[in-house]
Design a protein around this motif. Structure first.
Motif, PDB file in Angstrom:
ATOM      1  N   LEU A  36     -39.166  29.695 -69.589  1.00 50.15           N
ATOM      2  CA  LEU A  36     -39.299  30.701 -68.530  1.00 50.15           C
ATOM      3  C   LEU A  36     -39.733  30.094 -67.197  1.00 50.15           C
ATOM      4  O   LEU A  36     -39.428  30.628 -66.130  1.00 50.15           O
ATOM      5  CB  LEU A  36     -40.297  31.777 -68.946  1.00 50.15           C
ATOM      6  N   SER A  37     -40.450  28.971 -67.226  1.00 50.90           N
ATOM      7  CA  SER A  37     -40.917  28.357 -65.984  1.00 50.90           C
ATOM      8  C   SER A  37     -39.858  27.469 -65.328  1.00 50.90           C
ATOM      9  O   SER A  37     -40.040  27.041 -64.186  1.00 50.90           O
ATOM     10  CB  SER A  37     -42.175  27.530 -66.242  1.00 50.90           C
ATOM     11  N   MET A  38     -38.751  27.207 -66.006  1.00 49.29           N
ATOM     12  CA  MET A  38     -37.734  26.307 -65.448  1.00 49.29           C
ATOM     13  C   MET A  38     -37.163  26.761 -64.105  1.00 49.29           C
ATOM     14  O   MET A  38     -37.010  25.932 -63.197  1.00 49.29           O
ATOM     15  CB  MET A  38     -36.620  26.070 -66.456  1.00 49.29           C
ATOM     16  N   PRO A  39     -36.835  28.044 -63.907  1.00 47.35           N
ATOM     17  CA  PRO A  39     -36.339  28.430 -62.579  1.00 47.35           C
ATOM     18  C   PRO A  39     -37.357  28.179 -61.464  1.00 47.35           C
ATOM     19  O   PRO A  39     -36.987  27.750 -60.366  1.00 47.35           O
ATOM     20  CB  PRO A  39     -36.048  29.926 -62.727  1.00 47.35           C
ATOM     21  N   LEU A  40     -38.635  28.395 -61.734  1.00 44.73           N
ATOM     22  CA  LEU A  40     -39.658  28.118 -60.721  1.00 44.73           C
ATOM     23  C   LEU A  40     -39.769  26.624 -60.436  1.00 44.73           C
ATOM     24  O   LEU A  40     -39.983  26.216 -59.297  1.00 44.73           O
ATOM     25  CB  LEU A  40     -41.003  28.670 -61.174  1.00 44.73           C
ATOM     26  N   GLN A  41     -39.620  25.819 -61.486  1.00 43.94           N
ATOM     27  CA  GLN A  41     -39.647  24.365 -61.288  1.00 43.94           C
ATOM     28  C   GLN A  41     -38.480  23.931 -60.411  1.00 43.94           C
ATOM     29  O   GLN A  41     -38.631  23.063 -59.541  1.00 43.94           O
ATOM     30  CB  GLN A  41     -39.594  23.652 -62.628  1.00 43.94           C
ATOM     31  N   LEU A  42     -37.305  24.530 -60.623  1.00 45.41           N
ATOM     32  CA  LEU A  42     -36.148  24.179 -59.805  1.00 45.41           C
ATOM     33  C   LEU A  42     -36.333  24.603 -58.351  1.00 45.41           C
ATOM     34  O   LEU A  42     -35.965  23.860 -57.439  1.00 45.41           O
ATOM     35  CB  LEU A  42     -34.884  24.830 -60.378  1.00 45.41           C
ATOM     36  N   ALA A  44     -39.165  24.848 -56.775  1.00 43.38           N
ATOM     37  CA  ALA A  44     -40.124  23.899 -56.196  1.00 43.38           C
ATOM     38  C   ALA A  44     -39.451  22.555 -55.908  1.00 43.38           C
ATOM     39  O   ALA A  44     -39.671  21.947 -54.857  1.00 43.38           O
ATOM     40  CB  ALA A  44     -41.312  23.711 -57.134  1.00 43.38           C
ATOM     41  N   TRP A  45     -38.617  22.080 -56.837  1.00 42.76           N
ATOM     42  CA  TRP A  45     -37.938  20.791 -56.653  1.00 42.76           C
ATOM     43  C   TRP A  45     -36.996  20.850 -55.451  1.00 42.76           C
ATOM     44  O   TRP A  45     -36.995  19.956 -54.609  1.00 42.76           O
ATOM     45  CB  TRP A  45     -37.167  20.411 -57.910  1.00 42.76           C
ATOM     46  N   PHE A  46     -36.183  21.901 -55.370  1.00 41.58           N
ATOM     47  CA  PHE A  46     -35.235  21.995 -54.262  1.00 41.58           C
ATOM     48  C   PHE A  46     -35.949  22.190 -52.930  1.00 41.58           C
ATOM     49  O   PHE A  46     -35.483  21.717 -51.895  1.00 41.58           O
ATOM     50  CB  PHE A  46     -34.219  23.106 -54.501  1.00 41.58           C
ATOM     51  N   GLY A  47     -37.066  22.888 -52.928  1.00 43.47           N
ATOM     52  CA  GLY A  47     -37.846  23.030 -51.707  1.00 43.47           C
ATOM     53  C   GLY A  47     -38.385  21.698 -51.230  1.00 43.47           C
ATOM     54  O   GLY A  47     -38.372  21.392 -50.033  1.00 43.47           O
ATOM     55  N   TRP A  48     -38.863  20.888 -52.158  1.00 42.10           N
ATOM     56  CA  TRP A  48     -39.367  19.558 -51.808  1.00 42.10           C
ATOM     57  C   TRP A  48     -38.220  18.673 -51.328  1.00 42.10           C
ATOM     58  O   TRP A  48     -38.334  17.964 -50.334  1.00 42.10           O
ATOM     59  CB  TRP A  48     -40.049  18.931 -53.024  1.00 42.10           C
ATOM     60  N   ARG A  49     -37.095  18.733 -52.043  1.00 41.65           N
ATOM     61  CA  ARG A  49     -35.958  17.876 -51.727  1.00 41.65           C
ATOM     62  C   ARG A  49     -35.343  18.228 -50.367  1.00 41.65           C
ATOM     63  O   ARG A  49     -34.838  17.352 -49.660  1.00 41.65           O
ATOM     64  CB  ARG A  49     -34.908  18.009 -52.830  1.00 41.65           C
ATOM     65  N   ALA A  50     -35.379  19.496 -49.984  1.00 46.73           N
ATOM     66  CA  ALA A  50     -34.785  19.926 -48.716  1.00 46.73           C
ATOM     67  C   ALA A  50     -35.473  19.275 -47.524  1.00 46.73           C
ATOM     68  O   ALA A  50     -34.854  19.102 -46.473  1.00 46.73           O
ATOM     69  CB  ALA A  50     -34.848  21.441 -48.589  1.00 46.73           C
ATOM     70  N   ASN A  51     -36.727  18.906 -47.654  1.00 46.43           N
ATOM     71  CA  ASN A  51     -37.464  18.310 -46.537  1.00 46.43           C
ATOM     72  C   ASN A  51     -37.445  16.785 -46.537  1.00 46.43           C
ATOM     73  O   ASN A  51     -38.113  16.177 -45.714  1.00 46.43           O
ATOM     74  CB  ASN A  51     -38.908  18.807 -46.557  1.00 46.43           C
ATOM     75  N   GLN A  52     -36.696  16.173 -47.438  1.00 44.03           N
ATOM     76  CA  GLN A  52     -36.593  14.716 -47.476  1.00 44.03           C
ATOM     77  C   GLN A  52     -35.564  14.240 -46.454  1.00 44.03           C
ATOM     78  O   GLN A  52     -34.558  14.905 -46.212  1.00 44.03           O
ATOM     79  CB  GLN A  52     -36.173  14.251 -48.883  1.00 44.03           C
ATOM     80  N   PRO A  53     -35.805  13.083 -45.844  1.00 43.60           N
ATOM     81  CA  PRO A  53     -34.834  12.568 -44.868  1.00 43.60           C
ATOM     82  C   PRO A  53     -33.520  12.184 -45.544  1.00 43.60           C
ATOM     83  O   PRO A  53     -33.499  11.803 -46.714  1.00 43.60           O
ATOM     84  CB  PRO A  53     -35.518  11.342 -44.274  1.00 43.60           C
ATOM     85  N   LEU A  54     -32.453  12.315 -44.793  1.00 44.92           N
ATOM     86  CA  LEU A  54     -31.135  11.974 -45.326  1.00 44.92           C
ATOM     87  C   LEU A  54     -31.009  10.468 -45.537  1.00 44.92           C
ATOM     88  O   LEU A  54     -31.517   9.676 -44.739  1.00 44.92           O
ATOM     89  CB  LEU A  54     -30.040  12.410 -44.354  1.00 44.92           C
ATOM     90  N   PRO A  55     -30.299  10.059 -46.587  1.00 46.27           N
ATOM     91  CA  PRO A  55     -30.017   8.624 -46.736  1.00 46.27           C
ATOM     92  C   PRO A  55     -29.036   8.174 -45.645  1.00 46.27           C
ATOM     93  O   PRO A  55     -28.344   8.984 -45.025  1.00 46.27           O
ATOM     94  CB  PRO A  55     -29.405   8.510 -48.126  1.00 46.27           C
ATOM     95  N   ARG A  56     -28.973   6.895 -45.442  1.00 48.55           N
ATOM     96  CA  ARG A  56     -28.178   6.327 -44.353  1.00 48.55           C
ATOM     97  C   ARG A  56     -26.707   6.743 -44.425  1.00 48.55           C
ATOM     98  O   ARG A  56     -26.077   7.035 -43.417  1.00 48.55           O
ATOM     99  CB  ARG A  56     -28.292   4.801 -44.402  1.00 48.55           C
ATOM    100  N   ARG A  57     -26.144   6.814 -45.630  1.00 48.02           N
ATOM    101  CA  ARG A  57     -24.713   7.137 -45.754  1.00 48.02           C
ATOM    102  C   ARG A  57     -24.408   8.580 -45.368  1.00 48.02           C
ATOM    103  O   ARG A  57     -23.288   8.895 -44.975  1.00 48.02           O
ATOM    104  CB  ARG A  57     -24.212   6.835 -47.146  1.00 48.02           C
ATOM    105  N   LEU A  58     -25.376   9.488 -45.467  1.00 47.16           N
ATOM    106  CA  LEU A  58     -25.151  10.883 -45.075  1.00 47.16           C
ATOM    107  C   LEU A  58     -25.502  11.151 -43.614  1.00 47.16           C
ATOM    108  O   LEU A  58     -25.019  12.120 -43.036  1.00 47.16           O
ATOM    109  CB  LEU A  58     -25.967  11.829 -45.959  1.00 47.16           C
ATOM    110  N   ARG A  59     -26.326  10.299 -43.028  1.00 45.69           N
ATOM    111  CA  ARG A  59     -26.704  10.503 -41.625  1.00 45.69           C
ATOM    112  C   ARG A  59     -25.509  10.433 -40.695  1.00 45.69           C
ATOM    113  O   ARG A  59     -25.394  11.220 -39.758  1.00 45.69           O
ATOM    114  CB  ARG A  59     -27.737   9.466 -41.197  1.00 45.69           C
TER     115      ARG A  59
END
Length: 105
Positions: A36-42, A44-59
């Motif tokens: 039941l906690s898996m959707p909340l974990q996802l 949280a993960w996507f929220g954290w990942r959204a604020n990470q800088p882009l890698p060089r190949r995507l910039r």
């Protein structure tokens, strides 16, 4: 889709443990809570990942799309301090898909 199936899977898991492994119903209940906690974990993960800088190949792709959008006079949000993030890329992609013709994406 997960909102629909995860609760059903958790209930089936708990019921199977209760019905067939009566001595281990606590583990079944704990496993159901983790399921039941898996959707909340996802979220949280996507929220954290959204604020990470882009890698060089995507910039490069980000700046290329941003330049095309500027040429088409689209209203753009400034990238995050410290370089573009995945959220900035998502915003630019959304703008590009709605503003630019399909051959320029």
């Amino acid at each position: 889709m997960m909102e629909r199936w995860v609760p059903a899977i958790a209930v089936v898991n708990a019921m199977l443990h209760w019905q067939f492994l009566h001595a281990y119903w606590q583990q079944g209940l704990l496993t159901s809570l983790v399921i039941l906690s898996m959707p909340l974990q996802l979220i949280a993960w996507f929220g954290w990942r959204a604020n990470q800088p882009l890698p060089r190949r995507l910039r490069g792709w980000y700046w290329e799309l941003r330049d095309k959008l500027k040429q088409s006079r689209a209203v753009l949000k400034k990238p995050t301090d410290g370089g573009p993030t995945y959220m900035d890329l998502a915003y630019v992609l959304e703008q590009a898909l709605s503003v630019l013709p399909p051959d320029q994406h």
